[in-house]
Design an enzyme around this catalytic site. Structure first.
Site, PDB file in Angstrom:
ATOM      1  N   GLU A  25      74.554  66.393  27.457  1.00 41.55           N
ATOM      2  CA  GLU A  25      73.654  66.797  26.364  1.00 41.55           C
ATOM      3  C   GLU A  25      72.749  65.650  25.931  1.00 41.55           C
ATOM      4  OE1 GLU A  25      74.606  66.764  22.288  1.00 41.55           O
ATOM      5  OE2 GLU A  25      76.744  66.461  22.628  1.00 41.55           O
ATOM      6  N   LYS A 159      85.419  65.922  15.521  1.00 39.13           N
ATOM      7  CA  LYS A 159      85.611  64.873  14.519  1.00 39.13           C
ATOM      8  C   LYS A 159      86.306  65.403  13.290  1.00 39.13           C
ATOM      9  CE  LYS A 159      82.057  61.698  15.658  1.00 39.13           C
ATOM     10  NZ  LYS A 159      80.882  62.214  16.334  1.00 39.13           N
TER      11      LYS A 159
HETATM   12  N1  PSU Z   1      79.555  66.069  16.870  1.00 41.63           N
HETATM   13  C1  PSU Z   1      79.716  64.799  17.265  1.00 41.63           C
HETATM   14  N2  PSU Z   1      78.690  64.158  17.876  1.00 41.63           N
HETATM   15  C2  PSU Z   1      77.494  64.773  18.098  1.00 41.63           C
HETATM   16  C3  PSU Z   1      77.356  66.124  17.687  1.00 41.63           C
HETATM   17  C4  PSU Z   1      78.400  66.723  17.090  1.00 41.63           C
HETATM   18  O1  PSU Z   1      80.791  64.243  17.086  1.00 41.63           O
HETATM   19  O2  PSU Z   1      76.569  64.159  18.646  1.00 41.63           O
HETATM   20  C5  PSU Z   1      76.076  66.860  17.992  1.00 41.63           C
HETATM   21  C6  PSU Z   1      76.263  67.717  19.255  1.00 41.63           C
HETATM   22  O3  PSU Z   1      75.032  67.822  19.936  1.00 41.63           O
HETATM   23  C7  PSU Z   1      76.647  69.069  18.675  1.00 41.63           C
HETATM   24  C8  PSU Z   1      75.797  69.105  17.435  1.00 41.63           C
HETATM   25  O4  PSU Z   1      76.378  70.151  19.521  1.00 41.63           O
HETATM   26  O5  PSU Z   1      75.807  67.768  16.929  1.00 41.63           O
HETATM   27  C9  PSU Z   1      76.347  70.064  16.421  1.00 41.63           C
HETATM   28  O6  PSU Z   1      75.462  70.141  15.346  1.00 41.63           O
HETATM   29  P1  PSU Z   1      75.640  71.313  14.259  1.00 41.63           P
HETATM   30  O7  PSU Z   1      76.923  70.991  13.555  1.00 41.63           O
HETATM   31  O8  PSU Z   1      74.426  71.175  13.383  1.00 41.63           O
HETATM   32  O9  PSU Z   1      75.695  72.613  15.030  1.00 41.63           O
END
Ligand code: PSU
Ligand code: MN
Length: 307
Positions: A25, A159
């Site tokens: 990604e 996390k």
């Molecule tokens: N969680 C992490 N590191 C990240 C992300 C999430 O520990 O870099 C990034 C990933 O690309 C994930 C996105 O798909 O954030 C999720 O964002 P949201 O919670 O806004 O859907």
């Protein structure tokens, strides 16, 4: 209308030769780590995939095209850029239709991987159910994507900035297999254990690949969440990272940070609060996930050839 897909020369050659591919990604590059460590990490992760015998395909939208595989120059450009869009499932078509540049989240990268015929994808952590979701309704589109798009996602769990019990409950409701690797507990990104048991456990890449293929044979949509614990030497124990997480969450609430901005804000604050230790752990676990994803990709090629 067709999808404006661009394969890098390396990815195109791998496709032509039927070699194993691993999707990566790009939101982790633009919104997950600071420059220049983000670009260096992206390169290191790609190198891990190659060293393990597969071909990396970093996915991003650039100039209105869905790129599968980025050149060195494109990676650098993305890593330096300010105000890059964060593209999830909802945003992808708008970005492509209007010629934008944006980084793909886990959800959008899964969509790109499926279009490119790539079955496995390595990242750090997935999005999930945020704490306080009962009021904010903030649940990452990554979870629904895992139930819809047939790509196995290798992560270090999720996390502890998230509500992990609720994240596991939603994944169960959506019918997403959550598979811990080499241990019974669901890992919590910087920490090897979340204190919660994962619903499933597989210890070998071949089994993870076979299960991926079996889902297809069963006609089930969606992928698998492969939860690979951070290597012990790089771990930040739960009791060390916990208070920093609480502080970052309190600051986000006080500043009214919401929606797409929540995850990047928390990651940046934890980087600052841990004086960079969170970033070193993050790099170690993504590299580790890249190696496992490459092993799974190799097994997928073997199984497809045997089928
Ligand atoms: N969680 C992490 N590191 C990240 C992300 C999430 O520990 O870099 C990034 C990933 O690309 C994930 C996105 O798909 O954030 C999720 O964002 P949201 O919670 O806004 O859907
Ligand atoms: Mn969200």
């Amino acid at each position: 209308m067709h999808v404006p897909l661009t394969f890098s020369p390396e990815v195109q050659a791998a496709r032509d030769a039927g070699r194993p591919l691993v999707a990566l990604e790009s939101t982790i590059i633009t919104h997950g780590m600071p420059y220049p460590q983000n670009v260096a990490t992206a390169r290191t992760v790609e190198a891990e995939v190659r060293a393990a015998g597969a071909v990396p395909a970093t996915i991003a939208v650039m100039g209105g095209r869905l790129h599968v595989g980025l050149s060195e120059a494109e990676l650098e450009q993305l890593g330096r850029a300010q105000d890059v869009m964060k593209l999830s499932r909802a945003d992808l078509a708008v970005a492509l239709a209007t010629g934008r540049t944006g980084a793909t989240t886990v959800a959008a990268t899964m969509i790109g991987a499926r279009l490119a015929g790539i079955g496995v994808f390595a990242t750090g952590g997935i999005g999930g159910v945020h704490r306080g979701a009962e009021l904010s309704f903030d649940i990452s589109a990554d979870l629904r994507e895992l139930s819809e798009t047939p790509v196995s996602v290798v992560s270090a769990g999720a996390k502890a900035i998230l509500d992990l019990p609720k994240t596991l409950e939603v994944l169960e409701t959506l019918g997403v297999p959550v598979i811990a690797v080499g241990q019974d507990d669901f890992p919590a990104f910087w920490s090897r254990s979340s204190g919660l048991r994962a619903p499933l456990r597989l210890d070998h890449a071949a089994d993870i690949a076979a299960s991926h293929m079996q889902r297809g044979a069963l006609g089930l949509p969606g992928g698998q969440l492969v939860a690979n614990p951070i290597p012990a030497a790089a771990e930040i124990p739960r009791e060390v990272i916990g208070p920093f997480i609480e502080q970052a969450l309190a600051e986000a609430a006080a500043q009214g940070i919401a929606a797409k901005a929540v995850t990047p804000f928390l990651l940046q604050r934890l980087f600052e609060l841990t004086a960079g230790r969170s970033l070193a752990a993050n790099i170690a676990l993504v590299r580790h996930n890249a190696r496992l994803a490459a092993a799974i990709a190799i097994e997928l090629v073997r199984l497809r050839a045997a089928a």
